[in-house]
Write an enzyme that holds these catalytic residues in place. Structure first.
Site, short mmCIF file in Angstrom:
data_model
loop_
_atom_site.label_atom_id
_atom_site.label_comp_id
_atom_site.label_asym_id
_atom_site.label_seq_id
_atom_site.Cartn_x
_atom_site.Cartn_y
_atom_site.Cartn_z
N GLU A 1 -9.76 -1.77 5.56
CA GLU A 1 -8.53 -1.99 6.29
C GLU A 1 -8.77 -1.99 7.79
O GLU A 1 -8.30 -2.85 8.52
CB GLU A 1 -7.49 -0.92 5.93
CG GLU A 1 -6.18 -1.10 6.70
CD GLU A 1 -5.18 0.02 6.43
OE1 GLU A 1 -5.59 1.06 5.89
OE2 GLU A 1 -4.00 -0.17 6.76
N GLN B 1 0.83 -1.20 0.00
CA GLN B 1 0.00 0.00 0.00
C GLN B 1 0.86 1.25 0.00
O GLN B 1 1.65 1.45 0.94
CB GLN B 1 -0.91 -0.01 1.24
CG GLN B 1 -1.81 1.20 1.38
CD GLN B 1 -2.54 1.21 2.71
OE1 GLN B 1 -1.94 1.01 3.75
NE2 GLN B 1 -3.84 1.42 2.68
N GLY B 2 0.74 2.10 -1.01
CA GLY B 2 1.50 3.35 -1.08
C GLY B 2 0.67 4.54 -0.65
O GLY B 2 0.22 5.33 -1.50
N TYR B 3 0.43 4.66 0.63
CA TYR B 3 -0.38 5.77 1.15
C TYR B 3 0.52 6.79 1.88
O TYR B 3 0.68 7.91 1.47
CB TYR B 3 -1.45 5.25 2.11
CG TYR B 3 -2.76 4.87 1.46
CD1 TYR B 3 -2.81 4.46 0.12
CD2 TYR B 3 -3.95 4.91 2.16
CE1 TYR B 3 -4.01 4.12 -0.48
CE2 TYR B 3 -5.16 4.57 1.58
CZ TYR B 3 -5.19 4.18 0.26
OH TYR B 3 -6.39 3.83 -0.33
N SER B 4 1.10 6.40 3.03
CA SER B 4 1.78 7.35 3.91
C SER B 4 3.02 7.94 3.25
O SER B 4 3.72 7.29 2.49
CB SER B 4 2.18 6.67 5.22
OG SER B 4 1.04 6.27 5.94
N ASN C 1 -5.46 5.96 16.21
CA ASN C 1 -6.70 5.85 16.98
C ASN C 1 -7.28 7.24 17.29
O ASN C 1 -8.51 7.39 17.41
CB ASN C 1 -6.43 5.08 18.28
CG ASN C 1 -6.29 3.59 18.01
OD1 ASN C 1 -6.23 3.15 16.85
ND2 ASN C 1 -6.24 2.79 19.07
N GLU C 2 -6.42 8.25 17.39
CA GLU C 2 -6.93 9.60 17.62
C GLU C 2 -7.74 10.07 16.41
O GLU C 2 -8.81 10.69 16.57
CB GLU C 2 -5.75 10.56 17.88
CG GLU C 2 -5.07 10.39 19.23
CD GLU C 2 -4.15 9.17 19.27
OE1 GLU C 2 -3.87 8.59 18.20
OE2 GLU C 2 -3.71 8.80 20.38
#
Length: 384
Positions: free
Chosen positions: A242, A124-127, A370-371
């Site tokens: 996800e 996955q190329g997200y961040s 989670n925030e």
């Protein structure tokens, strides 16, 4: 959904249990709850693919076995209780649903069957270094040149990029519009010239994360999923799948069960009421999470998206994973100290506890912190 198992469900459970018993990998990775070695993971997924059970959450028309929500629950439970590794989620649980909803016919025919057979592995190329929780701020650019997009930028925390054949990637294709509207969703072959992968070794001592640098990477325009500028909508849809898979209920049951086994071997622990109370509290929380998970699975089985409940599953699921690992480490005492040679009499759960504890520190961060999930719930459910 109906949780009273029918005779057919019981027969299905027996079939799944027998098959997994005969095929489960023997390596220790799954037992301590950290990623398997590449060869172990690939061999396990190919076995499931040959059996037709790898894409077990997919509709039959796309290569799934056509199981009911109850059968999926049974398979998940039996797989975890046998200590078998979960399947990598990137192709199966993330990209698969995206292609079914937003992909064209050619993309479905090209990419879905190899995923279902366990023949092609995805990352996955997200961040990016400046775009983690604020994902819409991503800067990796893709400029259209004829029949290709030319991609330049950097991705980070890319799980198993060094294993992957392909990466689904968010890229910026327009800088003149509000940032969410300028993002597109591309499928990139990891063998394309211009891709460099640098390993990141995490605090648990494993290499499962990477930096990925893209320099003038030419991607065929036919690899664009959906329309140009639709990437943000697709990304949000993918992330709900996800987060649902991150809850990890069956694997938490497996880990809690192994902790109970370890405690039972030590009289000082098994006769301590505080330890009993701690284990009971974990089990009650896990049972509540399981029922929330089942409601979400039932929605998906009826053709509906997981919805905002996926954020709640992600928060509570990762909190429980961390709480169980903390209990394994703290109750392990000297047997869980990583700088000592494992004691001969240390239970395997305690001997692996510190590594597992360190691995799971990231669980409340990946998949959207989670925030951020609490903000999602506040906005969608509480209208704040």
């Amino acid at each position: 959904m109906n949780l009273d198992f029918s005779p057919e469900d019981q027969a299905f459970r027996a079939e799944v249990r027998a098959w997994i018993r005969d095929n489960v990998p023997e390596q220790a990775g799954p037992a301590i709850g950290i990623p398997s070695h590449k060869e172990t993971q690939f061999a396990w997924e190919r076995k499931l693919g040959q059996k037709g059970w790898l894409a077990y959450t997919w509709p039959q028309e796309f290569g799934g076995p056509g199981w009911s929500a109850t059968q999926r629950y049974i398979f998940d439970t039996e797989r975890a209780l046998a200590g078998a590794p979960p399947s990598s989620p990137f192709g199966l649980a993330m990209l698969g649903p995206v292609l079914m909803k937003y992909g064209n016919d050619a993309q479905k025919q090209r990419y879905l069957p190899p995923i279902a057979r366990g023949e092609e592995f995805w990352c996955q190329g997200y961040s990016e270094p400046g775009a983690g929780s604020d994902l819409a701020g991503l800067k990796t650019q893709a400029k259209r040149e004829g029949e290709h997009y030319v991609v330049n930028g950097q991705k980070i925390w890319t799980t198993q990029a060094h294993w992957a054949n392909f990466m689904f990637c968010l890229v910026r294709t327009n800088t003149e519009v509000p940032k969410q509207q300028g993002i597109s969703f591309l499928l990139i072959d990891m063998r394309t010239p211009g891709i460099e992968i640098r390993p990141i070794t995490t605090i648990d001592g494993h290499h499962h994360l990477n930096e990925v640098f893209l320099t003038n990477v030419r991607v065929p325009a036919e690899n664009l999923v959906g329309d140009e500028g639709q990437g943000w909508t697709i990304a949000k849809y993918l992330l709900t799948h996800e987060r649902t898979s991150i809850a990890g209920v069956p694997d938490s049951y497996y880990q809690l069960g192994r902790l109970r086994e370890a405690v039972a071997t030590d009289a000082a622990l098994s006769e301590d009421p505080l330890v009993s109370h701690r284990l009971a509290a974990l089990e009650v929380d896990l049972l509540a999470l399981e029922y929330t998970n089942l409601r979400t699975l039932d929605r998906v089985a009826k053709g509906q998206p997981p919805g905002s409940e996926s954020s709640g599953l992600k928060i509570k699921g990762t909190e429980l994973q961390q709480a169980i690992s903390e209990a394994q480490m703290e109750l392990g005492g000297l047997g869980a100290l990583p700088w000592l040679s494992p004691a001969d009499d240390a239970h395997p759960v305690f001997a692996a506890a510190t590594q597992r504890y360190n691995f799971l520190r990231a669980s409340s961060i990946y998949g959207g912190t989670n925030e951020i999930q609490k903000n999602v719930l506040a906005k969608l459910l509480l209208q704040l």
